[in-house]
Design a protein around this motif. Structure first.
Motif, PDB file in Angstrom:
ATOM      1  N   UNK A 236       0.808  -1.208   0.000  1.00  0.00           N
ATOM      2  CA  UNK A 236       0.000   0.000   0.000  1.00  0.00           C
ATOM      3  C   UNK A 236       0.843   1.260   0.000  1.00  0.00           C
ATOM      4  N   UNK A 237       0.250   2.338  -0.493  1.00  0.00           N
ATOM      5  CA  UNK A 237       0.910   3.641  -0.547  1.00  0.00           C
ATOM      6  C   UNK A 237       0.000   4.668   0.109  1.00  0.00           C
ATOM      7  N   UNK A 238       0.517   5.381   1.110  1.00  0.00           N
ATOM      8  CA  UNK A 238      -0.238   6.392   1.836  1.00  0.00           C
ATOM      9  C   UNK A 238       0.157   7.780   1.336  1.00  0.00           C
ATOM     10  N   UNK A 239      -0.838   8.521   0.856  1.00  0.00           N
ATOM     11  CA  UNK A 239      -0.612   9.848   0.286  1.00  0.00           C
ATOM     12  C   UNK A 239      -1.320  10.881   1.152  1.00  0.00           C
ATOM     13  N   UNK A 240      -0.616  11.960   1.490  1.00  0.00           N
ATOM     14  CA  UNK A 240      -1.199  13.065   2.237  1.00  0.00           C
ATOM     15  C   UNK A 240      -1.366  14.263   1.315  1.00  0.00           C
ATOM     16  N   UNK A 241      -2.601  14.735   1.221  1.00  0.00           N
ATOM     17  CA  UNK A 241      -2.867  15.995   0.524  1.00  0.00           C
ATOM     18  C   UNK A 241      -2.554  17.104   1.518  1.00  0.00           C
ATOM     19  N   UNK A 242      -1.358  17.646   1.442  1.00  0.00           N
ATOM     20  CA  UNK A 242      -0.747  18.444   2.496  1.00  0.00           C
ATOM     21  C   UNK A 242      -1.620  19.512   3.119  1.00  0.00           C
ATOM     22  N   UNK A 243      -1.590  19.589   4.455  1.00  0.00           N
ATOM     23  CA  UNK A 243      -2.336  20.592   5.197  1.00  0.00           C
ATOM     24  C   UNK A 243      -1.570  20.957   6.449  1.00  0.00           C
ATOM     25  N   UNK A 244      -1.470  22.250   6.706  1.00  0.00           N
ATOM     26  CA  UNK A 244      -0.837  22.693   7.937  1.00  0.00           C
ATOM     27  C   UNK A 244      -1.771  22.547   9.131  1.00  0.00           C
ATOM     28  N   UNK A 245      -3.083  22.324   8.867  1.00  0.00           N
ATOM     29  CA  UNK A 245      -4.056  22.195   9.943  1.00  0.00           C
ATOM     30  C   UNK A 245      -4.034  20.803  10.571  1.00  0.00           C
ATOM     31  N   UNK A 246      -3.636  19.794   9.814  1.00  0.00           N
ATOM     32  CA  UNK A 246      -3.629  18.417  10.297  1.00  0.00           C
ATOM     33  C   UNK A 246      -2.252  17.819  10.025  1.00  0.00           C
ATOM     34  N   UNK A 247      -1.470  17.617  11.069  1.00  0.00           N
ATOM     35  CA  UNK A 247      -0.108  17.106  10.880  1.00  0.00           C
ATOM     36  C   UNK A 247      -0.017  15.592  11.001  1.00  0.00           C
ATOM     37  N   UNK A 248      -1.031  14.956  11.608  1.00  0.00           N
ATOM     38  CA  UNK A 248      -0.954  13.509  11.838  1.00  0.00           C
ATOM     39  C   UNK A 248      -0.785  12.730  10.535  1.00  0.00           C
ATOM     40  N   UNK A 249      -1.530  13.116   9.494  1.00  0.00           N
ATOM     41  CA  UNK A 249      -1.420  12.400   8.230  1.00  0.00           C
ATOM     42  C   UNK A 249      -0.063  12.622   7.593  1.00  0.00           C
ATOM     43  N   UNK A 250       0.401  13.859   7.612  1.00  0.00           N
ATOM     44  CA  UNK A 250       1.710  14.168   7.024  1.00  0.00           C
ATOM     45  C   UNK A 250       2.806  13.312   7.654  1.00  0.00           C
ATOM     46  N   UNK A 251       2.719  13.121   8.971  1.00  0.00           N
ATOM     47  CA  UNK A 251       3.748  12.352   9.680  1.00  0.00           C
ATOM     48  C   UNK A 251       3.700  10.869   9.348  1.00  0.00           C
ATOM     49  N   UNK A 252       2.539  10.361   8.973  1.00  0.00           N
ATOM     50  CA  UNK A 252       2.390   8.932   8.681  1.00  0.00           C
ATOM     51  C   UNK A 252       2.482   8.604   7.197  1.00  0.00           C
ATOM     52  N   UNK A 253       2.398   9.619   6.350  1.00  0.00           N
ATOM     53  CA  UNK A 253       2.318   9.384   4.908  1.00  0.00           C
ATOM     54  C   UNK A 253       3.640   8.930   4.311  1.00  0.00           C
ATOM     55  N   UNK A 254       3.519   8.196   3.212  1.00  0.00           N
ATOM     56  CA  UNK A 254       4.690   7.819   2.417  1.00  0.00           C
ATOM     57  C   UNK A 254       5.029   8.913   1.409  1.00  0.00           C
ATOM     58  N   UNK A 255       4.001   9.651   0.997  1.00  0.00           N
ATOM     59  CA  UNK A 255       4.148  10.719   0.008  1.00  0.00           C
ATOM     60  C   UNK A 255       3.275  11.885   0.446  1.00  0.00           C
ATOM     61  N   UNK A 256       3.821  13.093   0.417  1.00  0.00           N
ATOM     62  CA  UNK A 256       3.052  14.305   0.703  1.00  0.00           C
ATOM     63  C   UNK A 256       3.028  15.149  -0.566  1.00  0.00           C
ATOM     64  N   UNK A 257       1.834  15.546  -0.978  1.00  0.00           N
ATOM     65  CA  UNK A 257       1.682  16.402  -2.149  1.00  0.00           C
ATOM     66  C   UNK A 257       1.026  17.713  -1.716  1.00  0.00           C
TER      67      UNK A 257
END
Length: 275
Positions: A236-257
C-alpha cells in the motif's frame, strides 16, 4: 513533485506499495477522500467542487487500474454531483462510498444504495440549535449525519475546542459518535469509518495493491487499514494531501503532495507512467 513526475516515497513500505501498483495496475485500488484531497477546502462546504483538472485525471487513470473509490463523509450523491462524476465517460470503474461507506454509488449503474437512517440523527438535529446559540458556528445537514463547522466563528479553533465536549455528550446520548476534522465536528452513527469502507472494498475487488490519499483526521482509519493490509501481504501507498491544519497524516504518509493540485498531478503521473 514536478508535473507528471512520479513521487519518491519516504518509506520502504511506500516504495513497495508504489512498485506493486506500477507492476500490476490492473489489480490496484486507488482510493481518495473528496474534500481537501480532490476538492479544495472552502468556507462553505456547499460550494466545494473538485479541482478543475481532477475529473480529467481520474478519467485518464480509471481504465488502467482495478477500481477508483472516492471515500467521503459526504452523502454519496453530493460527492458525485460536486465531483462531476455522473456525466463523465470512462469512469465505469469508479465507486463513491459516501457517509464513510454507509452509502454507495456505482458509476456503472448510477444508483445509490444505503441503509435506513439512524434515529439519533433526528434527535441531535432538533437539539443542536439551542446548544450552538451564539457560537458563530454553522450546521451542515448531511441527512444521515450533521456537521458543526467552526471556520466562520470569530475564533475557529477556540470554538472547535469549546464544543468538543458538549457535542460528544449530545452524540453519546443519542447513540452517535463525534468525528473531528478541519474546523468541523461531525455527529454520525457508529460502526462505519473510512478504514472499514476501504478494507471492505479492497476485499471485494481482490485488490493486489492499494493507494489511499486523504487530508484530515477522518482519513486516519483508512491509513490504519492500509497498514493492516500491508502486514497481511497487500502492498500500500499512503498519500497526504498536504495541510498545515492536520499534521498527523503528514507524519504517517509515504508521500506528501501540495493539496488537491498535487493529488491531480500524482494521478496524472500514474496514468502517464502506466501508459
Amino acid at each position: 513533485m514536478s508535473a507528471n513526475a512520479l513521487p519518491v516515497p519516504v518509506t520502504k513500505a511506500g516504495e513497495d506499495g508504489l512498485a506493486a501498483l506500477l507492476a500490476d495496475p490492473g489489480k490496484a485500488l486507488v482510493a481518495l477522500d473528496f474534500d481537501g484531497t480532490l476538492a479544495p477546502i472552502v468556507a462553505d462546504p456547499e460550494l466545494a467542487r473538485a479541482h478543475p483538472e481532477a475529473l480529467g485525471a481520474l478519467v485518464a487513470l480509471a481504465p488502467k487500474v482495478a477500481a477508483i473509490a472516492v471515500i467521503t463523509g459526504r452523502p454519496a450523491e453530493v460527492a458525485v454531483r460536486n465531483g462531476g462524476f455522473a456525466d463523465a465517460p470512462g469512469l465505469e470503474h469508479l465507486v463513491v462510498l459516501g457517509h464513510y461507506g454507509a452509502e454507495r454509488w456505482d458509476a456503472r449503474s448510477g444508483e445509490v444504495t444505503a441503509p435506513d437512517p439512524h434515529p439519533g440523527v433526528d434527535a441531535v438535529r432538533a437539539e443542536l440549535p439551542g446548544l450552538l446559540e451564539g457560537s458563530g458556528t454553522w450546521v451542515e445537514d448531511k441527512g444521515r449525519a450533521v456537521a458543526v463547522h467552526t471556520r466562520r466563528a470569530a475564533d475557529p479553533q477556540a470554538a472547535f475546542e469549546a464544543l468538543r465536549e458538549p457535542l460528544t455528550g449530545l452524540a453519546t446520548r443519542h447513540g452517535l459518535i463525534v468525528e473531528p476534522g478541519r474546523m468541523v465536528l461531525e455527529l454520525r452513527p457508529p460502526g462505519m469509518d473510512k478504514g472499514v469502507a476501504l478494507a471492505g472494498f479492497a476485499r471485494e475487488i481482490g485488490a493486489g495493491s492499494v493507494l489511499y490519499g486523504g487530508d484530515d483526521l477522518g482519513d486516519l482509519p483508512a491509513y490504519s487499514a492500509v497498514d493492516t493490509l500491508r502486514t497481511s501481504g497487500t502492498p500500500g501507498l499512503l498519500v497526504c494531501s498536504g495541510s498545515d491544519e492536520v499534521t498527523e497524516l503528514r507524519e504517517r504518509a509515504d508521500v506528501v503532495v501540495d493539496g488537491p493540485e498535487g493529488v491531480v498531478g500524482l494521478l496524472r503521473a500514474l496514468a502517464d507512467f502506466i501508459g
